[in-house]
Design a protein around this motif. Structure first.
Motif, PDB file in Angstrom:
ATOM      1  N   ALA A 189       0.833  -1.191   0.000  1.00 38.84           N
ATOM      2  CA  ALA A 189       0.000   0.000   0.000  1.00 38.84           C
ATOM      3  C   ALA A 189       0.866   1.239   0.000  1.00 38.84           C
ATOM      4  O   ALA A 189       2.028   1.204   0.393  1.00 38.84           O
ATOM      5  CB  ALA A 189      -0.903  -0.003   1.228  1.00 38.84           C
ATOM      6  N   GLY A 190       0.328   2.323  -0.443  1.00 34.27           N
ATOM      7  CA  GLY A 190       1.066   3.570  -0.417  1.00 34.27           C
ATOM      8  C   GLY A 190       0.108   4.723  -0.231  1.00 34.27           C
ATOM      9  O   GLY A 190      -1.082   4.593  -0.491  1.00 34.27           O
ATOM     10  N   PHE A 191       0.636   5.819   0.256  1.00 38.96           N
ATOM     11  CA  PHE A 191      -0.204   7.010   0.403  1.00 38.96           C
ATOM     12  C   PHE A 191       0.139   7.982  -0.713  1.00 38.96           C
ATOM     13  O   PHE A 191       1.289   8.095  -1.122  1.00 38.96           O
ATOM     14  CB  PHE A 191       0.097   7.692   1.742  1.00 38.96           C
ATOM     15  CG  PHE A 191      -0.491   6.991   2.920  1.00 38.96           C
ATOM     16  CD1 PHE A 191      -1.728   6.379   2.833  1.00 38.96           C
ATOM     17  CD2 PHE A 191       0.201   6.966   4.116  1.00 38.96           C
ATOM     18  CE1 PHE A 191      -2.268   5.753   3.924  1.00 38.96           C
ATOM     19  CE2 PHE A 191      -0.338   6.328   5.210  1.00 38.96           C
ATOM     20  CZ  PHE A 191      -1.571   5.722   5.122  1.00 38.96           C
ATOM     21  N   PHE A 192      -0.868   8.654  -1.135  1.00 39.94           N
ATOM     22  CA  PHE A 192      -0.593   9.732  -2.079  1.00 39.94           C
ATOM     23  C   PHE A 192      -1.092  11.023  -1.458  1.00 39.94           C
ATOM     24  O   PHE A 192      -2.206  11.083  -0.954  1.00 39.94           O
ATOM     25  CB  PHE A 192      -1.324   9.487  -3.403  1.00 39.94           C
ATOM     26  CG  PHE A 192      -0.726   8.353  -4.168  1.00 39.94           C
ATOM     27  CD1 PHE A 192       0.370   8.575  -4.999  1.00 39.94           C
ATOM     28  CD2 PHE A 192      -1.231   7.078  -4.041  1.00 39.94           C
ATOM     29  CE1 PHE A 192       0.938   7.515  -5.686  1.00 39.94           C
ATOM     30  CE2 PHE A 192      -0.666   6.030  -4.722  1.00 39.94           C
ATOM     31  CZ  PHE A 192       0.415   6.242  -5.555  1.00 39.94           C
ATOM     32  N   TYR A 193      -0.245  11.997  -1.435  1.00 36.44           N
ATOM     33  CA  TYR A 193      -0.695  13.281  -0.895  1.00 36.44           C
ATOM     34  C   TYR A 193      -0.042  14.389  -1.685  1.00 36.44           C
ATOM     35  O   TYR A 193       0.998  14.201  -2.318  1.00 36.44           O
ATOM     36  CB  TYR A 193      -0.364  13.401   0.592  1.00 36.44           C
ATOM     37  CG  TYR A 193       1.032  13.006   0.960  1.00 36.44           C
ATOM     38  CD1 TYR A 193       2.085  13.920   0.826  1.00 36.44           C
ATOM     39  CD2 TYR A 193       1.326  11.733   1.454  1.00 36.44           C
ATOM     40  CE1 TYR A 193       3.374  13.555   1.152  1.00 36.44           C
ATOM     41  CE2 TYR A 193       2.604  11.363   1.788  1.00 36.44           C
ATOM     42  CZ  TYR A 193       3.635  12.280   1.639  1.00 36.44           C
ATOM     43  OH  TYR A 193       4.911  11.936   1.968  1.00 36.44           O
ATOM     44  N   SER A 194      -0.650  15.566  -1.616  1.00 38.03           N
ATOM     45  CA  SER A 194      -0.033  16.656  -2.365  1.00 38.03           C
ATOM     46  C   SER A 194       0.237  17.881  -1.506  1.00 38.03           C
ATOM     47  O   SER A 194       0.827  18.834  -1.981  1.00 38.03           O
ATOM     48  CB  SER A 194      -0.891  17.021  -3.570  1.00 38.03           C
ATOM     49  OG  SER A 194      -2.209  17.169  -3.158  1.00 38.03           O
ATOM     50  N   THR A 195      -0.180  17.857  -0.235  1.00 35.58           N
ATOM     51  CA  THR A 195       0.234  18.958   0.635  1.00 35.58           C
ATOM     52  C   THR A 195       0.696  18.369   1.963  1.00 35.58           C
ATOM     53  O   THR A 195       0.389  17.226   2.284  1.00 35.58           O
ATOM     54  CB  THR A 195      -0.934  19.918   0.941  1.00 35.58           C
ATOM     55  OG1 THR A 195      -1.931  19.172   1.639  1.00 35.58           O
ATOM     56  CG2 THR A 195      -1.523  20.530  -0.292  1.00 35.58           C
ATOM     57  N   ARG A 229      -0.524  15.089   4.501  1.00 41.21           N
ATOM     58  CA  ARG A 229       0.359  14.073   5.030  1.00 41.21           C
ATOM     59  C   ARG A 229       0.191  13.955   6.536  1.00 41.21           C
ATOM     60  O   ARG A 229       0.144  12.862   7.091  1.00 41.21           O
ATOM     61  CB  ARG A 229       1.803  14.415   4.696  1.00 41.21           C
ATOM     62  CG  ARG A 229       2.712  13.231   4.911  1.00 41.21           C
ATOM     63  CD  ARG A 229       4.144  13.612   4.791  1.00 41.21           C
ATOM     64  NE  ARG A 229       4.438  14.724   5.658  1.00 41.21           N
ATOM     65  CZ  ARG A 229       5.365  15.623   5.401  1.00 41.21           C
ATOM     66  NH1 ARG A 229       6.032  15.564   4.284  1.00 41.21           N
ATOM     67  NH2 ARG A 229       5.594  16.614   6.249  1.00 41.21           N
ATOM     68  N   GLU A 230       0.069  15.112   7.192  1.00 43.30           N
ATOM     69  CA  GLU A 230      -0.104  15.090   8.638  1.00 43.30           C
ATOM     70  C   GLU A 230      -1.331  14.281   9.032  1.00 43.30           C
ATOM     71  O   GLU A 230      -1.294  13.490   9.966  1.00 43.30           O
ATOM     72  CB  GLU A 230      -0.254  16.525   9.172  1.00 43.30           C
ATOM     73  CG  GLU A 230       1.012  17.344   9.083  1.00 43.30           C
ATOM     74  CD  GLU A 230       2.101  16.808   9.987  1.00 43.30           C
ATOM     75  OE1 GLU A 230       1.810  16.552  11.170  1.00 43.30           O
ATOM     76  OE2 GLU A 230       3.242  16.626   9.506  1.00 43.30           O
ATOM     77  N   MET A 282      -2.675  11.946   7.429  1.00 41.57           N
ATOM     78  CA  MET A 282      -2.408  10.531   7.192  1.00 41.57           C
ATOM     79  C   MET A 282      -1.576   9.931   8.324  1.00 41.57           C
ATOM     80  O   MET A 282      -1.807   8.804   8.749  1.00 41.57           O
ATOM     81  CB  MET A 282      -1.676  10.346   5.876  1.00 41.57           C
ATOM     82  CG  MET A 282      -2.651  10.324   4.723  1.00 41.57           C
ATOM     83  SD  MET A 282      -1.808  10.379   3.190  1.00 41.57           S
ATOM     84  CE  MET A 282      -3.186  10.434   2.077  1.00 41.57           C
ATOM     85  N   VAL A 283      -0.612  10.713   8.784  1.00 41.73           N
ATOM     86  CA  VAL A 283       0.218  10.219   9.881  1.00 41.73           C
ATOM     87  C   VAL A 283      -0.649   9.924  11.094  1.00 41.73           C
ATOM     88  O   VAL A 283      -0.516   8.878  11.734  1.00 41.73           O
ATOM     89  CB  VAL A 283       1.313  11.259  10.232  1.00 41.73           C
ATOM     90  CG1 VAL A 283       2.030  10.868  11.515  1.00 41.73           C
ATOM     91  CG2 VAL A 283       2.302  11.386   9.102  1.00 41.73           C
ATOM     92  N   GLU A 288      -2.937   6.889  10.575  1.00 44.25           N
ATOM     93  CA  GLU A 288      -2.199   5.642  10.635  1.00 44.25           C
ATOM     94  C   GLU A 288      -2.070   5.163  12.076  1.00 44.25           C
ATOM     95  O   GLU A 288      -2.162   3.983  12.366  1.00 44.25           O
ATOM     96  CB  GLU A 288      -0.807   5.949  10.071  1.00 44.25           C
ATOM     97  CG  GLU A 288      -0.077   4.814   9.495  1.00 44.25           C
ATOM     98  CD  GLU A 288       1.251   5.299   8.955  1.00 44.25           C
ATOM     99  OE1 GLU A 288       1.528   5.010   7.804  1.00 44.25           O
ATOM    100  OE2 GLU A 288       2.008   5.969   9.684  1.00 44.25           O
TER     101      GLU A 288
END
Lengths: 535, 544
Positions: A249-255, A259-260, A262-263, A266
């Motif tokens: 699996a992977g995350f895709f983010y653009s800002t 990402r925060e 997502m962290v 998780e």
């Protein structure tokens, strides 16, 4: 030989050569082990391939560590190790008894006796001895509350043959209490419930029994308490660390904000589990006087540890599986596999939990538990070989206590049984047998005497004197054993020297069998390449 | 056929390459001999005038020391019996941290005396029982010799601490104890917790810096980190400190993350949000009042930039244990990842500064206020090996302090205790009737080894010293020991040479245990040495 049937490299030994090889091997092994027997036996130093030292008096350890190669000796050693597996003691006796039987047989065979006849005699003698043992044994009633004194005596008899006296006496109390602690009515005793832990610390006489558990690791967070009283204990097998998904699996983010989030997302799953534990803690520990300890079989990652530490919970991760079982038995409660629907009923209780740091190693003690069904024997000793020696001895000691509880019988020790059995064979059994089998019985009877003989020899006494005085006492109807200090006959019952019934039975059962097999060998063929390079 | 030629007995049973030694001559006496050889090496290092040994270990590292624990550790003793002695020495080192030499030398001495007894016809088991009786009696006697009133001591009284530490330190670095002891005592007293029994050796750190000399040694309240600060700010005072165990960098997910960018505009925007995020965090840290940021892992370039902008000093401590100590020193609570700190979690230090000492840049963290729990002894010396030796001396001193926190009883040093024990034990042996008495008498005699070696190493006439010691002790002056500087016998209370009771207790006990173990062995079975990677040279002790 005009025509060779075998590979030219094969070795063949036949007839008397084969027999003598067997006899010599048995005698050789006996020579090595006989100095081990009894409380006055000497210690052997084993040096392993890597230069590690082992000091031992235990026949079993010795046989395991000596890399024996001779095929006959290997057979004997296996019998002896099997003896240890079934009854936990009597290895040395087995080996020297086999050796002595072979030695006695050798005499007769050299005079022209056929091995088969001897073997027949052994068989009769064996059955008679077993019957005799049934009558000879002393019954001990092991009800709800067994007689501790008898158990201590049995433990002491075993331990004194492995360790020096003062330590053996101390340990015999420990093993008796340990076995009684894990004993449950109507259930077979599971000695695995006695944890044996060792610390390289202080002296061997500091070894003690802990009613509770000692774990050989500590908490991994610097802010957790080192000592806590009145502890609720949660035993669980729940992973409290982030686990990667099985698929890629992977995350895709653009800002960076994305990402925060997502962290945090998780972590959420793991955090929730931790929060459930904390919730339970707050429920049961509302009075501020009690503490909460989590012992987890799986891992706890640093963020979770941190959360737990902040909530004032002591958390231990990666406990051993067997300790999870023991923990539940020691502290009560139950081991949980999920943190959903936790109730206070799942919790165990211990009066004191503390961490002991010894150099680099950490130990966690869970003590003062109510009504424990599991306990820990904490072995201390200044160095590894002392610890190993005590460990082996304790294992045998525990087994001997367990045997006594299960047999509900003991046998008088100090060589008393052997002398009495010989008496019985010569006076009663031999007369009932017709013909040459008598010789076999005689050989068997004489071989039995090897135990008191060796005891005397190891104590530096005159073997013949001792045997004669013992025999005389038995002729007069007194059942006596050997006092290895003075060489005088003593009453084993008065001195509290008792052996295990099952150990003796196992010896009498297995020794004639293996000796007979070895005697009946008339050809040894070693196939193929010669393992022993001719030098 | 090989079968026929098989040797009788054990040799035929075992794998090739086995060695089997048994019996009095082959096993017991050989074992004793090996132990004797070992003690010949260590005993010349006993006491203040002990000689140094130069050891080059298998990694080609050079040691110059008279610390027995180090010597036997690096010797790679092969002989199994000698190894038992080495293990006893190690156990002593782990338990007390001092007295390893006494343990090994004494064990060797009583074994040597046992050999004489064996030659006169005593059985080892009789010797063992005699020695066991002797050691039990010795322990009783040891209690009697304890200096009165010493069981209560104030572990915070520097003079008392120094007097107890002197003997230990002087046996490692003779002549330097007057400088070292006060330093060690200062350091230990500063970190001594309310309950002295909880004293932790780990809280006294040692920083070795090449250059300078013994007189430049000092004690720093706080820590010394052997690296530079990362940013340009090298000195702050009265600073609040925040500690992150994770790196000071942008946060990352456990799962692999990919930045999804479709065009240049997004790329630019992404970099900006990233920057904004870091700035926000660093600003929050700065706003909390912290002036120093400590990171346990890598520091990102961007984070460094913002730290500089907000005038934060940045330190990196990569060792987990060092980081924990740092937390203890400053009272900070380590935060897992870069996040705005809670005021409670901040630590404090009087000053954090980078200084250059002896060509190395070190960061000195000072904290004189209450709540500090780590001190550092700064050792200066001209070479690495001197520093190593100084470190061992300080270690021993600190361990002695720990031992005295647990049990502060002291015994007269300079061999006064040994002579007293020897004398009393001899009297005891006369009262015994069995064969034990010979062993007990020999055991008593073994104590003479200590004054003998002390005198020998100091170049004095040992026999003369011992006889005059006995004479003094018989006259009731039980505290008379050797003054090695003047070469005469003097009351040690005037010399203030004291040994700790626990050190001696454990040393004698371990030594006797080890010796009895060696005596108990009557057979040695050695398997073929396992084949490992071949060393360049065969590891042998015989080759000098």
């Amino acid at each position: 030989m005009s025509l060779r049937v075998l590979n030219p490299n094969a070795e063949v030994l036949n007839k008397s050569a084969a027999l003598h090889m067997n006899i010599n091997a048995a005698k050789g092994l006996q020579d090595v082990l006989k100095t081990n027997l009894g409380p006055k036996g000497t210690i052997k130093m084993l040096v392993g391939g890597a230069g590690d030292i082992k000091l031992t008096k235990d026949g079993n350890t010795l046989l395991k560590e000596m890399q024996i190669q001779n095929p006959t000796a290997v057979m004997i050693a296996r019998t002896a190790v099997a003896q240890d597996d079934t009854s936990g003691d009597g290895t040395t006796s087995t080996v020297i008894f086999i050796g002595e039987l072979m030695k006695q047989s050798e005499r007769y065979i050299d005079e022209g006796m056929h091995p088969r006849v001897l073997v027949d005699g052994f068989d009769i003698a064996k059955r008679a001895t077993l019957e005799f043992l049934e009558n000879f044994k002393t019954h001990v009633v092991m009800g709800e509350t067994p007689d501790k004194e008898i158990l201590k005596m049995v433990g002491r008899t075993t331990l004194r043959t492995k360790l020096y006296e003062a330590l053996a006496d101390q340990l015999s109390d420990i093993v008796v209490n340990a076995v009684l602690c894990v004993r449950k009515p109507e259930e077979p005793i599971d000695l695995f419930m006695v944890e044996i832990m060792h610390m390289r610390h202080k002296f061997d006489v500091d070894t003690r029994l802990i009613e509770g558990l000692v774990l050989d690791h500590g908490s991994r967070h610097p802010d957790m308490k080192r000592r806590a009283e009145n502890c609720y204990i949660l035993t669980c097998n729940v992973s409290l660390e982030y686990e990667k998904s099985e698929v890629n699996a992977g995350f895709f983010y653009s800002t960076a904000e994305q990402r925060e989030t997502m962290v945090t997302a998780e972590r959420r799953q793991v955090d929730e589990k931790v929060l459930q534990i904390i919730e339970l803690k707050n429920k049961v520990c509302s009075d501020n006087e009690s503490n909460f300890v989590v012992i987890n079989q799986k891992g706890i990652d640093p963020p979770s540890l941190d959360l737990l530490a902040r909530a004032g919970i002591i958390a231990l991760r990666r406990a051993k599986r067997r300790n999870m079982e023991r923990l539940v038995l020691a502290c009560g409660g139950e081991a949980v596999n999920s943190v959903d629907n936790l109730t206070p009923d799942c919790l165990g209780w211990a009066g004191l939990v503390y961490e002991h740091v010894l150099g680099e190693e950490k130990y966690t003690f869970v003590e003062n538990v109510k009504n424990p069904h599991s306990c820990t024997i904490l072995i201390k000793g200044p160095n590894d070989h002392t610890i190993a020696q005590i460990k082996d001895a304790i294992r045998d000691g525990l087994r001997s206590i367990k045997n006594t509880l299960e047999d509900e019988a003991v046998v008088l020790g100090a060589g008393a049984f052997e002398v009495a059995a010989r008496q019985h064979l010569i006076n009663n059994v031999k007369k009932t047998v017709q013909g040459r089998a008598q010789v076999g019985i005689e050989a068997f009877a004489d071989a039995l005497l090897v135990v008191p003989k060796t005891l005397a020899e190891n104590s530096g006494l005159d073997t013949q004197d001792v045997i004669i005085s013992l025999k005389n006492e038995h002729e007069n109807g007194n059942i006596v054993g050997l006092n290895h200090h003075t060489g005088e006959p003593i009453d084993p019952q008065m001195e509290g020297i008792f052996d295990n019934y099952s150990v003796k039975r196992q010896i009498i059962n297995s020794v004639p069998v293996i000796a007979s097999q070895l005697l009946l060998v008339d050809e040894v063929i070693r196939a193929g390449r010669n393992m022993r390079k001719p030098s | 056929m090989v079968f026929h030629k098989q040797p009788y007995g054990i040799q035929g049973l075992l794998k090739e390459g086995h060695k089997h030694l048994s019996g009095l001559d082959e096993a017991v006496l050989k074992n004793i001999d090996a132990c004797k050889q070992l003690t010949l090496i260590t005993r010349t290092s006993l006491g203040p005038n002990g000689m140094n040994k130069m050891i080059i270990n298998h990694l080609d590292k050079l040691f110059v020391t008279n610390d027995a624990a180090t010597i036997v550790n690096e010797l790679e003793v092969q002989h199994p019996a000698a190894k038992i002695l080495v293990l006893a020495g190690k156990a002593q080192q782990e338990e007390i941290g001092d007295g390893a030499n006494l343990t090994i030398s004494f064990a060797g001495e009583i074994l040597q005396n046992a050999e004489e007894l064996i030659r006169t016809g005593l059985h080892p088991s009789e010797i063992i029982s005699g020695y066991t009786k002797a050691i039990n009696k010795t322990i009783e006697l040891l209690e009697e010799v304890v200096e009165e009133g010493s069981e209560n001591m104030d572990v915070r009284n520097k003079d008392e601490v120094v007097s107890r530490m002197k003997a230990t330190v002087s046996s490692k670095r003779f002549g330097e104890e007057d400088i070292l002891c006060p330093l060690i005592a200062d350091a230990c007293i500063q970190v001594c917790p309310k309950n002295p029994a909880n004293f932790n050796v780990d809280n006294v750190r040692i920083a070795k810096l090449v250059g300078g000399g013994l007189h430049n040694c000092s004690v720093v309240r706080g820590m010394i980190l052997k690296n530079d600060a990362i940013g340009s700010i090298k000195k702050v005072e009265k600073a609040k400190i925040v500690v992150f165990t994770g790196g000071v960098d942008t946060s990352a997910t456990e799962t692999k993350g990919t930045v999804l960018i479709q065009n240049a505009e997004q790329l630019e925007k992404y970099a900006k949000t990233e920057e904004a995020k870091v700035e926000e965090l660093i600003k929050a840290v700065a706003d909390s009042g912290a002036k120093v940021v400590v990171s346990g892992a890598a520091v990102g370039e961007m984070a460094l930039h913002f730290c500089e902008r907000y005038k934060l000093m940045l330190l990196k401590i990569s060792s987990k244990f060092e980081l924990r100590r740092f937390c203890r020193t400053t009272g900070a609570v380590a935060l897992l990842k870069l996040s705005p700190p809670n005021p409670d979690n901040l630590g404090y230090a009087d000053s954090v500064s980078v200084e250059e000492i002896g060509g190395a840049r070190v960061t000195i963290v000072k904290n004189d206020e209450a709540g500090n729990s780590v001190t550092t002894v700064v050792l200066r010396g001209s070479t690495d090996s001197i520093l190593d030796d100084l470190e061992r001396a300080v270690d021993d001193g600190v361990n002695t302090y720990k031992a005295m926190c647990r049990d502060s009883r002291i015994l007269p040093g300079a061999a006064a205790t040994e002579i007293e024990l020897a004398r009393k034990l001899k009297e005891f042996s006369f009262k015994e009737t069995g064969l034990d008495q010979y062993a007990i008498a020999k055991f008593a005699e073994s104590f003479e080894m200590v004054p003998k070696i002390l005198a020998d190493n100091a170049g004095l006439n040992a026999m003369e010293i011992i006889s005059s010691l006995y004479a003094e002790h018989a006259a009731g002056n039980t505290k008379v020991g050797i003054d090695i500087e003047e070469g005469v016998c003097k009351d040690v209370s005037t010399l203030t040479i004291w040994d700790l009771y626990v050190t001696k207790f454990f040393a004698l006990k371990y030594a006797t245990d080890a010796a009895c173990n060696v005596l108990r062995v009557d057979q040695i079975i050695m398997s073929k040495p396992a084949g490992g990677p071949k060393r360049d040279q065969p590891a042998g002790m015989d080759e000098d």
